[in-house]
Write a protein that holds these residues in place. Structure first.
Motif, short mmCIF file in Angstrom:
data_model
loop_
_atom_site.label_atom_id
_atom_site.label_comp_id
_atom_site.label_asym_id
_atom_site.label_seq_id
_atom_site.Cartn_x
_atom_site.Cartn_y
_atom_site.Cartn_z
N ASP A 57 0.87 -1.17 0.00
CA ASP A 57 0.00 0.00 0.00
C ASP A 57 0.91 1.23 0.00
OD1 ASP A 57 -2.32 1.55 0.15
OD2 ASP A 57 -2.24 1.62 2.33
N GLU B 213 -5.73 -3.79 -0.87
CA GLU B 213 -6.71 -4.82 -1.19
C GLU B 213 -6.85 -5.06 -2.69
OE1 GLU B 213 -9.10 -7.96 -0.59
OE2 GLU B 213 -7.94 -6.90 0.94
N TRP B 214 -6.74 -3.99 -3.50
CA TRP B 214 -6.83 -4.19 -4.94
C TRP B 214 -5.67 -5.03 -5.44
CZ3 TRP B 214 -3.66 -2.93 -9.07
CH2 TRP B 214 -4.23 -3.14 -10.34
N ARG C 24 -3.94 -7.10 -3.65
CA ARG C 24 -4.09 -8.44 -3.07
C ARG C 24 -4.97 -9.32 -3.95
NH1 ARG C 24 -8.18 -10.70 -0.19
NH2 ARG C 24 -7.62 -12.50 1.13
N GLN C 25 -6.13 -8.82 -4.32
CA GLN C 25 -7.05 -9.60 -5.14
C GLN C 25 -6.42 -9.95 -6.48
OE1 GLN C 25 -9.85 -10.92 -4.29
NE2 GLN C 25 -10.17 -9.91 -2.32
#
Length: 272
Positions: free
Chosen positions: A233, A242-243, A245-246
């Protein structure tokens, strides 16, 4: 940030005891010098499309540009510019050569990050300021295991080699430091992996990748290797993005980390 705050998310638990080669991405994986590049590229592209006066709003064009820039992140910068040229054509315009768009973007990016380069060159800032936390310890660990390290980036080779030198990490990459070339078809991370395997430096399953984009993860998983997704991040790298990570899990990452302060834990998972 305390080391205890950084944890390893285990996706598959794949082990890498036999790994002989480690392949690293650069920007966002090790280096934070270019953090914020997205906020330079997208507005520049939106400006180009707004000039076509298609009736689309700035918000609509921003959404369209963000989609393809995100989708192509991790590949050489020129691919995003090729897509920009295609978008201009689709709207009835006559595009510039993608290299023209690329150098326009680089001029703006370099203006934004110039002070970071100057801080490093003058010694006003230590390299750690622009490194993902824990980077030196990770590189020391892998070299201490006798591994050959490669650094490969979608950023232009002349710039990323200079930045790797300023950050003090070039010396770890005994396999070489490679970046994008104007003749973009002559180099890619996939081509580099194929060369490493063809030279019998290691088998595919003896390769370990670290990256914050899907390309290096996907390429190394395709040959049977193990991949650590750096869901950094930026620029603080204190938590998982999170973006990222996905996207990294979708590409096949075996582990997700926010930085490398969790090195002891990561070492146990990878090497026992």
């Amino acid at each position: 940030m305390k080391a205890a705050q950084a944890r390893v998310e285990v996706i598959t638990g794949a082990r890498a005891e036999r790994a002989r080669v480690a392949l690293f991405d650069f920007d966002g994986t090790l280096s934070l010098i270019r953090s914020g590049w997205f906020d330079v590229m997208v507005p520049m592209m939106v400006e180009v499309l707004l000039e076509l006066k298609t009736g689309e709003t700035e918000e609509e064009l921003t959404a369209a540009v963000r989609e393809f820039v995100y989708r192509l992140t991790g590949k050489q910068t020129i691919y995003q510019m090729i897509e920009l040229a295609r978008q201009v054509e689709l709207r009835g315009g006559k595009p510039e050569d993608p290299l023209v768009y690329k150098y326009r973007y680089l001029d703006r990016l370099h203006a934004r990050i110039r002070h970071r380069i100057e801080e490093l060159e003058s010694g006003a800032a230590p390299p750690e300021k622009y490194l993902v936390p824990g980077t030196p310890d990770l590189l020391e660990l892998l070299r201490g295991r006798g591994m050959t390290l490669y650094l490969a980036s979608g950023t232009d080779q002349e710039f990323m080699r200079r930045e790797a030198d300023l950050l003090g990490v070039s010396r770890y990459f005994n396999g070489g430091v490679f970046g994008a070339l104007d003749d973009y078809r002559s180099f890619s991370k996939k081509i580099l992996i194929e060369r490493i395997i063809s030279r019998a430096e290691c088998a595919g399953e003896e390769m370990l990748a670290f990256g914050d984009g899907y390309v290096e993860i996907e390429n190394v998983k395709a040959v049977g290797g193990v991949a650590v997704g750096a869901a950094t991040d930026e620029p603080e790298c204190r938590k998982v993005d999170e973006w990222k990570r996905q996207r990294l899990i979708g590409a096949g990452a075996d582990y997700i980390v926010p930085n490398y302060l969790c090195l002891d834990e990561l070492k146990r998972h990878l090497f026992g």
